[in-house]
Design a protein around this motif. Structure first.
Motif, PDB file in Angstrom:
ATOM      1  N   GLN A   1      40.086  74.279  34.560  1.00 25.64           N
ATOM      2  CA  GLN A   1      40.714  73.275  33.708  1.00 25.64           C
ATOM      3  C   GLN A   1      40.040  73.229  32.338  1.00 25.64           C
ATOM      4  N   VAL A   2      40.761  72.693  31.392  1.00 22.73           N
ATOM      5  CA  VAL A   2      40.211  72.525  30.045  1.00 22.73           C
ATOM      6  C   VAL A   2      38.883  71.773  30.120  1.00 22.73           C
ATOM      7  N   GLY A   3      37.899  72.286  29.389  1.00 17.90           N
ATOM      8  CA  GLY A   3      36.585  71.682  29.389  1.00 17.90           C
ATOM      9  C   GLY A   3      35.657  72.193  30.467  1.00 17.90           C
ATOM     10  N   GLY A   4      36.197  72.995  31.350  1.00 18.77           N
ATOM     11  CA  GLY A   4      35.394  73.535  32.442  1.00 18.77           C
ATOM     12  C   GLY A   4      34.564  74.733  32.033  1.00 18.77           C
ATOM     13  N   SER A   5      33.884  75.315  33.016  1.00 13.63           N
ATOM     14  CA  SER A   5      32.988  76.439  32.767  1.00 13.63           C
ATOM     15  C   SER A   5      33.235  77.559  33.770  1.00 13.63           C
TER      16      SER A   5
END
Length: 125
Positions: free
Chosen positions: A13-17
């Motif tokens: 997801q957006v913001g993940g790593s």
């Protein structure tokens, strides 16, 4: 023949790593600079990051500076790409590549001679 095998891609997801790995065959890995590239659908392949053979020098595309970190473990013949704060525009197939020149003093590399098969990274919003 040198083989480069990427792993670690996936859906995030957006913001993940994510952390990508690239395992290299051969006994001279530690004498070559390495790089990461990516190619999104309908776009040309673009440079992401590079690391010198010693690991002392790194170079990044402006689009990933401050979010991505390239590193290497010469004892494991592996180069990594730690990707944080992922954005939808980071979605692409990611490739690792090896510098053409053994022990080159030029950094970042001008030309890469071996490429991996790629690993898909998809960032969903």
């Amino acid at each position: 023949q040198v083989q480069l095998v990427e792993s670690g891609g996936g859906l995030v997801q957006v913001g993940g790593s994510l952390r990508l790995s690239c395992a290299a065959s051969g006994r001279t890995f530690s004498s070559y600079a390495m790089g990461w590239f990516r190619q999104a659908p309908g776009k040309e392949r673009e440079f992401v990051a590079a690391i010198s053979w010693s690991g002392d020098n790194t170079n990044y595309a402006d689009s990933v500076k401050g979010r991505f970190t390239i590193s290497r473990d010469n004892a494991k013949n592996t180069v990594y790409l730690q990707m944080n704060s992922l954005k939808p525009e980071d979605t692409a197939v990611y490739y690792c590549a090896r510098d053409r020149v053994y022990g080159s003093r030029w950094f970042p590399p001008r030309e890469y001679s071996y490429w991996g098969q790629g690993t898909q990274v998809t960032v969903s919003s």
